[in-house]
Design a protein around this motif. Structure first.
Motif, PDB file in Angstrom:
ATOM      1  N   CYS A 339      -6.632  -8.199 -81.785  1.00 40.12           N
ATOM      2  CA  CYS A 339      -8.029  -8.183 -81.322  1.00 40.12           C
ATOM      3  C   CYS A 339      -8.372  -9.472 -80.587  1.00 40.12           C
ATOM      4  N   CYS A 427      -6.281  -2.537 -84.534  1.00 42.15           N
ATOM      5  CA  CYS A 427      -5.476  -2.866 -85.721  1.00 42.15           C
ATOM      6  C   CYS A 427      -4.145  -2.121 -85.771  1.00 42.15           C
ATOM      7  N   CYS A 430      -1.352  -4.148 -84.325  1.00 40.29           N
ATOM      8  CA  CYS A 430      -1.392  -5.587 -84.668  1.00 40.29           C
ATOM      9  C   CYS A 430      -0.303  -5.933 -85.679  1.00 40.29           C
ATOM     10  N   TYR A 432      -0.740  -7.924 -88.048  1.00 43.27           N
ATOM     11  CA  TYR A 432      -1.417  -8.086 -89.339  1.00 43.27           C
ATOM     12  C   TYR A 432      -2.007  -6.745 -89.783  1.00 43.27           C
ATOM     13  N   CYS A 443      -4.583 -10.271 -92.670  1.00 45.29           N
ATOM     14  CA  CYS A 443      -5.416 -10.285 -91.456  1.00 45.29           C
ATOM     15  C   CYS A 443      -6.231 -11.579 -91.442  1.00 45.29           C
TER      16      CYS A 443
HETATM   17  S1  SF4 Z   1      -5.466  -6.538 -88.306  1.00 46.33           S
HETATM   18 FE1  SF4 Z   1      -6.951  -8.191 -88.255  1.00 46.33          FE
HETATM   19  S2  SF4 Z   1      -6.199  -9.548 -86.655  1.00 46.33           S
HETATM   20 FE2  SF4 Z   1      -5.143  -7.600 -86.390  1.00 46.33          FE
HETATM   21  S3  SF4 Z   1      -6.384  -6.451 -84.912  1.00 46.33           S
HETATM   22 FE3  SF4 Z   1      -7.084  -5.868 -86.950  1.00 46.33          FE
HETATM   23  S4  SF4 Z   1      -8.775  -7.254 -87.382  1.00 46.33           S
HETATM   24 FE4  SF4 Z   1      -7.644  -8.146 -85.671  1.00 46.33          FE
END
Ligand code: SF4
Ligand SMILES: Cc1cc2nc3c(=O)[nH]c(=O)nc-3n(C[C@H](O)[C@H](O)[C@H](O)COP(=O)(O)OP(=O)(O)OC[C@H]3O[C@@H](n4cnc5c(N)ncnc54)[C@H](O)[C@@H]3O)c2cc1C
Length: 494
Positions: A339, A427, A430, A432, A443
């Motif tokens: 993000c 997410c 991602c 995380y 995250c």
């Molecule tokens: S997991 Fe956390 S860091 Fe990754 S996109 Fe989602 S909110 Fe953002």
């Protein structure tokens, strides 16, 4: 300059460029000052947009266009007293005064006057200056979407319909991209000037790219028509959604031309209301959009003056961390969090992302990490094509960073990955996981949320809207681990 001499020109400032700032009785003068760009490091595309817009404005009629190192030198070239619409920042007012310009009482850049706002604010006594109340007063007083004394459709607010997440299975919300202006010779000329300035040592942020935002009255009208025809209908439901493949969704992209003064807020509102009455756009979308322009934009403008000169210095949460270099430099490739990386890339690529990435990604990140409000305020102003001091006070200091302790927002807009996961498609791609708080996959927004509460538990204890969150913190068994983890990865790009 002779204080008794007759005013001979209207000095048009770089954010007062539209026809509604013209005055038939006085010829206009525009001054391009290079020192403005020496003093602060702006996004390259912001400098490009402002210089292009001023040059285009000057070429539209017989205005005098002066290029000078400073405004003082520019005015010296005119040699006779000038008058100016009330400037849109305290610094510009002080500068105009210092240079002997005659300052007009008001500005046509906004729909509502200071008298209207002050009367409303005084009428509230000690009650909070709520956006919702200001917005309703403005709609009543200016007869916007009204049927007699009642709002059209019998409701003031459609917020609960206007919070849809992005549609699943789509890369883009709409099939059609927003209209992009066609660059002209003026853009090329300005690009060469900026290249030369850079070679001489003036530094900019972000990338150079084809100009994305309207810089003339004609382009601004075309951008407004494009939005009303192709995106207004979808504006409401998706105004809070974020999509990795689609930075624009159904947003208007009108903040830059509005803040340059190329469009009058009244004509923007009128166009949206007309689309509703013609059956082109549903009421929740039109109301949602009118709320932004007649409500938020006007409210934020008035709060800038109302809250006073010292307001941007507030730092109730005692946030003292200087922003790290990767943040200041818009280094999206240094960031793994999907993000934040995508949003930072958007700022570097175009000096613009929509409201929710500004509030719930960038400001949320800065709030969680305790970045110094004055520094973040300055950063937003320099890095965004539509950034001006009057927009920053309530949006950045108040809403984004809660540095005023609750004057503008009733509680901090701190949130974890769950919100971002619900309102975006980030997410899934991602490294995380939004539900994980501790460990390699933790995250940074989710862990950062708890760490923020932990650091500020005493400062927020008196805020009843935070009592549930603080109760959650008290029953958090892993808060010690979260604290140690976030302290150890503090400063590094997430
Ligand atoms: S997991 Fe956390 S860091 Fe990754 S996109 Fe989602 S909110 Fe953002
Ligand atoms: C941390 C933060 C920083 C911001 N910085 C700026 C800024 O530098 N300049 C700026 O114009 N807006 C700023 N905003 C407000 C808002 O994010 C932008 O106006 C909007 O994203 C611009 O895109 P758009 O023109 O497509 O807006 P749309 O979503 O299409 O909204 C329509 C118009 O409503 C007005 N508007 C909507 N929300 C706000 C608001 N909160 N404050 C003032 N006007 C609003 C703008 O003129 C905008 O063009 C900021 C908000 C936050 C939370």
């Amino acid at each position: 300059m002779d204080g008794g001499a007759r005013v001979t020109h209207l000095w048009i400032l770089g954010d007062q460029l539209g026809a509604h700032f013209d005055d038939d009785s006085l010829p206009s003068v525009l001054i391009e000052s290079r020192s403005m760009f020496r003093r602060r490091r702006y996004h390259r595309q912001k400098a490009h947009l402002i210089l292009t817009a001023m040059r285009m404005r000057a070429s539209e009629d017989d205005s005098i266009f002066v290029r000078a190192e400073t405004f003082a030198e520019g005015l010296a070239q005119i040699g006779t007293p000038v008058e100016v619409w009330h400037p849109h920042s305290r610094a510009a007012v002080a500068m105009a005064r210092r240079l002997g310009a005659v300052i007009r009482e008001g500005t046509p850049g906004f729909l509502t006057s200071w008298e209207e706002f002050n009367a409303w604010a005084q009428g509230r006594g000690s009650s909070r200056l709520l956006l919702e109340d200001w917005y309703r007063t403005t709609r009543r007083e200016h007869h916007i979407l009204m049927e007699g004394d009642d709002p059209v459709g019998g409701r003031w607010n459609f917020d609960e319909l206007n919070r849809e997440p992005p549609p699943r299975g789509r890369d883009q919300l709409l099939d059609r991209a927003p209209l992009c202006p066609t660059e002209t010779d003026v853009d090329q000329e300005v690009r060469e000037v900026l290249d030369r300035w850079e070679a001489e040592g003036i530094e900019f942020l972000g990338h150079d790219a084809p100009r994305r935002f309207a810089a003339s009255r004609g382009e601004a009208r075309a951008a407004l028509d494009d939005f009303i025809t192709h995106r207004l209908a979808d504006f409401g439901p998706y105004e809070d959604a974020m999509m990795s493949g689609d930075p624009f969704l159904a947003h208007s992209l009108l903040s830059a031309p509005l803040n340059l003064g190329l469009l009058a807020p009244g004509e923007v509102i009128e166009a949206a209301v007309r689309a509703y009455h013609a059956g082109f756009a549903p009421l929740p979308s039109v109301e949602g959009f009118v709320r932004q322009v007649a409500g938020w934009r006007e409210y934020v403008w008035h709060l800038y003056w109302h809250l006073g000169e010292d307001y941007p210095e507030m730092n109730v949460l005692e946030a003292r961390t200087p922003g790290p270099t990767w943040f200041e430099e818009l280094e999206s490739t240094a960031i793994s969090a999907a993000c934040l990386s995508d949003v930072m890339a958007g700022v570097a690529e175009r000096g613009w992302v929509h409201h929710i990435p500004r509030l719930m990604i960038l400001a949320n990140w800065a709030l969680q990490r305790g970045y110094e409000p004055r520094m973040i305020n300055d950063w937003f102003q320099r890095a965004f094509v539509d950034g001006y001091p009057w927009v920053m006070a309530a949006n950045v200091i108040g809403m984004g960073l809660f540095a005023d302790g609750g004057i503008v927002a009733t509680k901090p807009y701190a949130s974890g990955g769950a919100y971002i996961n619900r309102m975006s498609n980030y997410c899934g791609g991602c490294r995380y996981s939004p539900t994980v708080r501790v460990g390699d996959d933790a995250c940074p927004f989710t862990a950062g949320y708890w760490w923020f509460l932990d650091r500020n538990r005493e400062r927020l204890a008196g805020n009843h809207r935070m009592s549930r969150a603080l109760a959650g913190l008290r029953s958090r068994p892993d808060i010690g681990e979260i604290r140690a983890q976030e302290e150890s990865r503090f400063g590094a790009a997430p």
